[in-house]
Write a protein that holds these residues in place. Structure first.
Motif, mmCIF file in Angstrom:
data_model
loop_
_atom_site.group_PDB
_atom_site.id
_atom_site.type_symbol
_atom_site.label_atom_id
_atom_site.label_comp_id
_atom_site.label_asym_id
_atom_site.label_seq_id
_atom_site.Cartn_x
_atom_site.Cartn_y
_atom_site.Cartn_z
ATOM 1 N N PHE A 304 0.830 -1.213 0.000
ATOM 2 C CA PHE A 304 0.000 0.000 0.000
ATOM 3 C C PHE A 304 0.860 1.258 0.000
ATOM 4 C CE2 PHE A 304 -3.517 -2.802 1.222
ATOM 5 C CZ PHE A 304 -4.535 -2.256 0.441
ATOM 6 N N PHE A 305 2.025 1.195 0.667
ATOM 7 C CA PHE A 305 2.936 2.335 0.623
ATOM 8 C C PHE A 305 3.383 2.607 -0.812
ATOM 9 C CE2 PHE A 305 7.129 4.237 0.542
ATOM 10 C CZ PHE A 305 7.021 5.282 1.443
ATOM 11 N N ILE A 306 3.796 1.543 -1.519
ATOM 12 C CA ILE A 306 4.244 1.714 -2.903
ATOM 13 C C ILE A 306 3.091 2.143 -3.801
ATOM 14 C CG2 ILE A 306 5.100 0.449 -4.924
ATOM 15 C CD1 ILE A 306 7.289 1.224 -3.024
ATOM 16 N N LEU A 307 1.885 1.643 -3.530
ATOM 17 C CA LEU A 307 0.723 2.070 -4.317
ATOM 18 C C LEU A 307 0.527 3.582 -4.216
ATOM 19 C CD1 LEU A 307 -2.655 0.365 -4.781
ATOM 20 C CD2 LEU A 307 -2.680 2.681 -3.895
ATOM 21 N N ILE A 308 0.583 4.109 -2.985
ATOM 22 C CA ILE A 308 0.417 5.554 -2.801
ATOM 23 C C ILE A 308 1.596 6.303 -3.413
ATOM 24 C CG2 ILE A 308 0.168 7.405 -1.121
ATOM 25 C CD1 ILE A 308 -2.245 5.580 -1.329
ATOM 26 N N TYR A 309 2.814 5.790 -3.198
ATOM 27 C CA TYR A 309 4.002 6.466 -3.735
ATOM 28 C C TYR A 309 3.947 6.556 -5.254
ATOM 29 C CZ TYR A 309 8.678 7.081 -5.544
ATOM 30 O OH TYR A 309 9.742 7.527 -6.280
ATOM 31 N N VAL A 310 3.722 5.418 -5.922
ATOM 32 C CA VAL A 310 3.689 5.419 -7.383
ATOM 33 C C VAL A 310 2.537 6.290 -7.878
ATOM 34 C CG1 VAL A 310 3.343 3.976 -9.433
ATOM 35 C CG2 VAL A 310 4.799 3.168 -7.576
ATOM 36 N N GLY A 311 1.409 6.254 -7.158
ATOM 37 C CA GLY A 311 0.285 7.106 -7.535
ATOM 38 C C GLY A 311 0.636 8.579 -7.479
ATOM 39 N N VAL A 312 1.322 8.983 -6.399
ATOM 40 C CA VAL A 312 1.751 10.385 -6.274
ATOM 41 C C VAL A 312 2.719 10.741 -7.399
ATOM 42 C CG1 VAL A 312 3.161 11.942 -4.859
ATOM 43 C CG2 VAL A 312 1.361 10.562 -3.792
ATOM 44 N N GLU A 313 3.659 9.854 -7.658
ATOM 45 C CA GLU A 313 4.675 10.097 -8.689
ATOM 46 C C GLU A 313 4.048 10.294 -10.065
ATOM 47 O OE1 GLU A 313 7.217 6.831 -10.819
ATOM 48 O OE2 GLU A 313 8.160 7.285 -8.900
ATOM 49 N N TRP A 425 4.776 -9.020 -5.743
ATOM 50 C CA TRP A 425 3.443 -8.526 -5.387
ATOM 51 C C TRP A 425 3.490 -7.046 -5.008
ATOM 52 C CZ3 TRP A 425 -1.524 -9.041 -5.805
ATOM 53 C CH2 TRP A 425 -2.371 -8.365 -4.929
ATOM 54 N N ILE A 426 4.488 -6.658 -4.201
ATOM 55 C CA ILE A 426 4.607 -5.257 -3.786
ATOM 56 C C ILE A 426 4.754 -4.348 -5.006
ATOM 57 C CG2 ILE A 426 6.099 -3.596 -2.600
ATOM 58 C CD1 ILE A 426 6.748 -5.897 -0.601
ATOM 59 N N ALA A 427 5.649 -4.744 -5.927
ATOM 60 C CA ALA A 427 5.886 -3.920 -7.118
ATOM 61 C C ALA A 427 4.671 -3.916 -8.038
ATOM 62 C CB ALA A 427 7.112 -4.435 -7.870
ATOM 63 N N GLY A 428 4.068 -5.099 -8.254
ATOM 64 C CA GLY A 428 2.931 -5.186 -9.169
ATOM 65 C C GLY A 428 1.695 -4.503 -8.634
ATOM 66 N N PHE A 429 1.356 -4.774 -7.367
ATOM 67 C CA PHE A 429 0.200 -4.129 -6.756
ATOM 68 C C PHE A 429 0.437 -2.628 -6.626
ATOM 69 C CE2 PHE A 429 -2.132 -2.643 -2.996
ATOM 70 C CZ PHE A 429 -3.421 -3.019 -3.333
ATOM 71 N N GLY A 430 1.656 -2.268 -6.238
ATOM 72 C CA GLY A 430 1.969 -0.852 -6.086
ATOM 73 C C GLY A 430 1.843 -0.085 -7.386
ATOM 74 N N GLN A 431 2.143 -0.770 -8.500
ATOM 75 C CA GLN A 431 2.065 -0.097 -9.793
ATOM 76 C C GLN A 431 0.638 0.309 -10.124
ATOM 77 O OE1 GLN A 431 4.965 0.481 -11.124
ATOM 78 N NE2 GLN A 431 4.217 1.646 -12.884
ATOM 79 N N ALA A 432 -0.353 -0.353 -9.495
ATOM 80 C CA ALA A 432 -1.750 0.040 -9.696
ATOM 81 C C ALA A 432 -1.994 1.477 -9.244
ATOM 82 C CB ALA A 432 -2.683 -0.917 -8.956
ATOM 83 N N GLY A 433 -1.125 1.965 -8.359
ATOM 84 C CA GLY A 433 -1.248 3.353 -7.926
ATOM 85 C C GLY A 433 -1.073 4.333 -9.063
ATOM 86 N N SER A 434 -0.299 3.936 -10.090
ATOM 87 C CA SER A 434 -0.091 4.817 -11.242
ATOM 88 C C SER A 434 -1.371 4.964 -12.060
ATOM 89 C CB SER A 434 1.033 4.279 -12.128
ATOM 90 O OG SER A 434 0.640 3.070 -12.752
ATOM 91 N N ALA A 435 -2.361 4.141 -11.766
ATOM 92 C CA ALA A 435 -3.659 4.259 -12.437
ATOM 93 C C ALA A 435 -4.727 4.789 -11.488
ATOM 94 C CB ALA A 435 -4.080 2.902 -12.991
#
Length: 479
Positions: A304-313, A425-435
């Motif tokens: 979830f941290f990476i999801l928010i981070y990638v989303g912000v980025e 999983w962390i990288a793949g799920f987190g990448q959903a933040g970019s959407a």
């Protein structure tokens, strides 16, 4: 001390090393006893991850102790080092394409709205379909990798991007256009997960290599707005995706040539490195592996941290162009501000490595996030086009190191036999933040205007700090 005829006389000598204490017999003895000071990872009978401090390396047969069989791997040679560099460059090229993809959307968004005659909410459907692809890829990654192998899954991901760009290039009807984003997201998720888990499994200079890997991502995201801004002003604006298609084809060819559809362990053995998987995880079926992964609280916090981070980025790099045009009076060349952000991202991932080591990686994330919030407040509250553009670039510098730091920290707090699956999983799920976050931005902009961008980014950065505070601080020592 007296010895009977049947006793085994074992003389142990002590060798002090940087990692612990080794007890080694002399040449006439038949036991090797190794005890390391670092805690090792075990599983209980239900498969949970627990910490213990056993004496490792002993197998007993009757009254005699024998060492377990050892697998020999070739020592580092010029040939293996060259192959290691080629493998690393290949996964970097895959991440370059990921950055290129994420940096392309922002400058093209205003043109998409005018061509398809859609508002903020409808054009944001490209992010929704992208998110569906990302989450699907993240969920399928462990299953596909265990059955087909790392090399094959990376090629599947790259071919998915080829299909996605081929659908987008002719500017088809909007439903087909967003379908291309879904297929593209699926492919990106597989490659992002594979590349991160592969580099995290390397034994030498892992944190530096993760920083370089994601700096290459930033380079792709820096270069693509420069090209996309030019295409956005042309009649054949969608031909930008032909450039993306050519990069995806070269990526597919390099993945096939270098990894040759092999497993990750086989690729690591080629460069003289033993498998990164701990023996405790061998023979674990996929259902049990998923259960073990999803029972780890740390995995969910980091995901979830990476999801928010990638989303912000991606939200900042994408929507900042529309924000500057509508609220700061920017012209058609405002797309270059997006390049400035991703350029800062690239610089931060390499240039701040020494700061990470000096301050400590965990504390560095808190420091970077707080400073980035301060700069976002300047962008929000100071109505200056030039000042805002400069501040956006410095936000990129500060956000840049965070992603590779998280991936490196994961190596220390997650079980070694689940590391590849967890990082995937962390990288793949987190990448959903970019959407997800860019779509949320578009939905809010449709209701209250693009002025909602900065409050959303500030609140999400604050949420990042809260999540990172919950991630465990204790490190699992390397065996």
């Amino acid at each position: 001390m007296d010895h009977t005829a049947n006793a085994v006389d074992i003389e142990l000598s002590t060798i002090h090393t940087g990692h612990g204490v080794q007890l080694v017999p002399d040449a006439s003895d038949t036991a090797v006893l190794t005890s390391k000071a670092s805690a090792s990872a075990d599983r209980d009978k239900d498969g949970a991850y627990i910490e213990s401090n056993p004496v490792e390396g002993l197998q007993y047969s009757g009254s005699r102790a024998t060492s377990p069989p050892q697998v020999a791997f070739p020592a580092s040679t010029p040939s293996s080092r060259r192959k290691a560099r080629i493998q690393f460059a290949t996964v970097c090229w895959a991440l370059f394409l990921a950055g290129w993809n994420d940096g392309s959307t922002g400058p093209l968004l205003p043109r998409m709205q005018s061509v398809y005659h859609v508002g903020f909410a409808i054009v944001s459907l490209i992010f929704v379909f992208n998110c569906v692809g990302f989450v699907t890829g993240a969920a399928a990654n462990v299953w596909l990798t265990d059955r087909l192998g790392f090399g094959t899954v990376m090629v599947i991901g790259s071919l998915s991007q080829v299909i996605g760009y081929a659908l987008e290039a002719p500017a088809p009807p909007f439903p087909v256009f967003v379908l291309g984003y879904a297929i593209n997201g699926f492919g990106l998720s597989l490659q992002n997960a594979g590349a991160n888990s592969f580099v995290a499994s390397l034994k030498e200079n892992t944190s530096t290599k993760l920083g370089i890997l994601h700096a290459v991502y930033g380079t792709g995201a820096l270069a693509s707005p420069l090209v996309a801004t030019q295409f956005s002003q042309m009649s054949h604006w969608s031909f930008h995706y032909l450039v993306s298609l050519s990069i995806a084809l070269s990526n597919t060819a390099s993945l096939i040539a270098v990894f040759r559809f092999r497993t990750q362990d086989a690729c690591l053995e080629e460069i003289g490195q033993a498998s990164s998987q701990d023996g405790a995880g061998e023979g674990t079926n996929n259902a049990n592996k998923y259960q073990q992964m999803f029972r780890l609280r740390t995995v969910h916090l980091m995901a979830f941290f990476i999801l928010i981070y990638v989303g912000v980025e991606v939200t900042l790099g994408g929507w900042i162009v529309t924000y500057v045009i509508q609220l700061r009076g920017g012209g058609p060349s405002s797309g270059y501000i997006s390049s400035g952000f991703f350029g800062g991202l690239t610089l931060g991932r390499v240039g701040l490595l020494w700061v990470n080591q000096k301050v400590g990686e965990r504390r560095a994330i808190f420091m970077y996030a707080i400073l980035a919030i301060a700069l976002e407040l300047i962008i929000w509250l100071v109505p200056s086009l030039i000042g805002g553009g400069i501040a956006v670039s410095f936000v990129g510098v500060l956000l840049g190191p965070i992603y590779p730091i998280v991936m490196n920290q994961a190596r220390g707090v997650l079980p070694p036999w689940l590391l590849n699956g967890c990082i995937g999983w962390i990288a793949g799920f987190g990448q959903a933040g970019s959407a997800f976050l860019p779509f949320l931005t578009g939905a809010l902009a449709a209701k209250v205007g693009i002025k909602s961008l900065q409050p959303l980014l500030v609140s999400m950065m604050g949420f990042m700090i809260m999540l990172w505070a919950l991630v465990p601080n204790n490190q699992r020592r390397e065996d």
